[in-house]
Design an enzyme around this catalytic site. Sequence first.
Site, PDB file in Angstrom:
ATOM      1  N   TYR A 196      53.471  40.569  40.220  1.00 46.85           N
ATOM      2  CA  TYR A 196      53.764  39.271  39.604  1.00 46.85           C
ATOM      3  C   TYR A 196      54.988  38.633  40.250  1.00 46.85           C
ATOM      4  CZ  TYR A 196      50.400  40.391  35.943  1.00 46.85           C
ATOM      5  OH  TYR A 196      49.244  40.697  35.279  1.00 46.85           O
ATOM      6  N   HIS A 201      45.624  32.642  33.816  1.00 47.00           N
ATOM      7  CA  HIS A 201      47.060  32.863  34.029  1.00 47.00           C
ATOM      8  C   HIS A 201      47.356  34.173  34.741  1.00 47.00           C
ATOM      9  CE1 HIS A 201      48.047  30.013  30.412  1.00 47.00           C
ATOM     10  NE2 HIS A 201      47.594  29.374  31.465  1.00 47.00           N
ATOM     11  N   ASP A 202      46.347  35.026  34.919  1.00 50.55           N
ATOM     12  CA  ASP A 202      46.584  36.338  35.528  1.00 50.55           C
ATOM     13  C   ASP A 202      46.219  36.364  37.009  1.00 50.55           C
ATOM     14  OD1 ASP A 202      47.634  38.938  34.983  1.00 50.55           O
ATOM     15  OD2 ASP A 202      45.620  39.763  35.173  1.00 50.55           O
ATOM     16  N   ALA A 203      46.230  35.203  37.664  1.00 52.91           N
ATOM     17  CA  ALA A 203      45.854  35.128  39.086  1.00 52.91           C
ATOM     18  C   ALA A 203      47.060  35.494  39.953  1.00 52.91           C
ATOM     19  CB  ALA A 203      45.349  33.733  39.419  1.00 52.91           C
TER      20      ALA A 203
END
Length: 430
Positions: A255, A297-299
């Site tokens: 992230y 949102h988790d890309a």
Amino acid sequence: MPHELEVWLFADRVGTLALVDGRLNFCYAPGWLSLPNAVALSVSLPLQAEPFDDRKTRPFFAGLLPEGQMRRLIAQQFQVSGQNDFALLDRIGGECAGAVTFLEPGQALPASTHGDDVQWLSDEEVVAILDELPRRPMLAGKDGLRLSLAGAQDKLPVVFDGACIGLPRNGTPSSHILKPAIHAVEDSVTNEGFCLALAEALQLKPAKSKIHSVGDRPFLLIERYDRVADAQGHWQRLHQEDFCQALGIAPEMKYQNEGGPDLSQCFDLVRRVTRPSAPQILRLLDYVIFNALIGNHDAHAKNFSLLYSGKTVLAPFYDTLSTAVYPTLTPKMAMKIGNKYKFSEVQARHWDQFAEDVGLSRAQTKRRILELAKSLPATARKLQSDPGHSFAGNAVVERIIALIEQRCALTIRRLTDPAAESEEATEPSS
């Protein structure tokens, strides 16, 4: 346990992975380096005679392994430390992402690497595996199975012949990835199936997927883009790596807010390693816009990959889920657009900043954002009502489309009406 593993790419031994004083070390084999057609395992591991230290070695090799609770359970199964990448690759590194296989020194590559040693499953056995996966990820420790896929969610490499599902044994390549429902995430199978089908309808070239069920147990079967059938119908591996591996960043740093890649690094990577790069850059732009508009949102950088299939290209879209429809999941995007993590705060100037950061023109980027924002809602509604799918009447699909309609309308307004610059977005209630 050995302290060296031979690293194979396709049917060639390319080097040795060693554990030295608890740290990883990788060295290409002289025989591999001497070949005129030798290729590197990774952008981050260029061909060279000198060995790579742990800092250089670990991102690629650890990046082949499951993460989080899956990794901890696999380590418990084999009674090894959850931090021991080497031991885990030794136990489960037979069928990995791409074309990499790990064998003990002197061990021959299984003949079934080019064959079809498949344990075909009955419906009852598929249900039993779905029950077992949360306790035994990758079916770790089952005889003849050495399966590994990156990520923190349950999944399993399988062979699918169009009718039956099987387990690939003793080096046989898998053809599909089976993804069961994610615990505590409402109807995740339909969510991801719909988002991938929507990307397909927009001609964004995602991984091909289909929702299946055995009894009342739904799961997603996704065609592996890093596998291809030969003339005899046998599955062959293609090599690939995700962006964290290519950039030399360990998986636990995936992230951006943990120090992982940002979008400018991702676009720079594609620009550097693909030829011609312009079409690949535009595909990546589409992926970024699509993820923002559907609320994925988790890309993060491990959800983008390079595929080495004669030439280097951006791999098909995968792990595409509208996380924004779940109020318990984070509203923060994995990578910033401009300097904003929250979509609700992304104004026209942030899209402009994004375009500059990734080396694209503001006008070209704005034009493509508006094209997708204008076509996405109608395409989503058409897909929802398509009798060839089972999306009609599904509550999660309806919430995804409502969110898409709201985000697209807001984006169009912000990009075309200067007065909308300070507007805040509010997502549809779930």
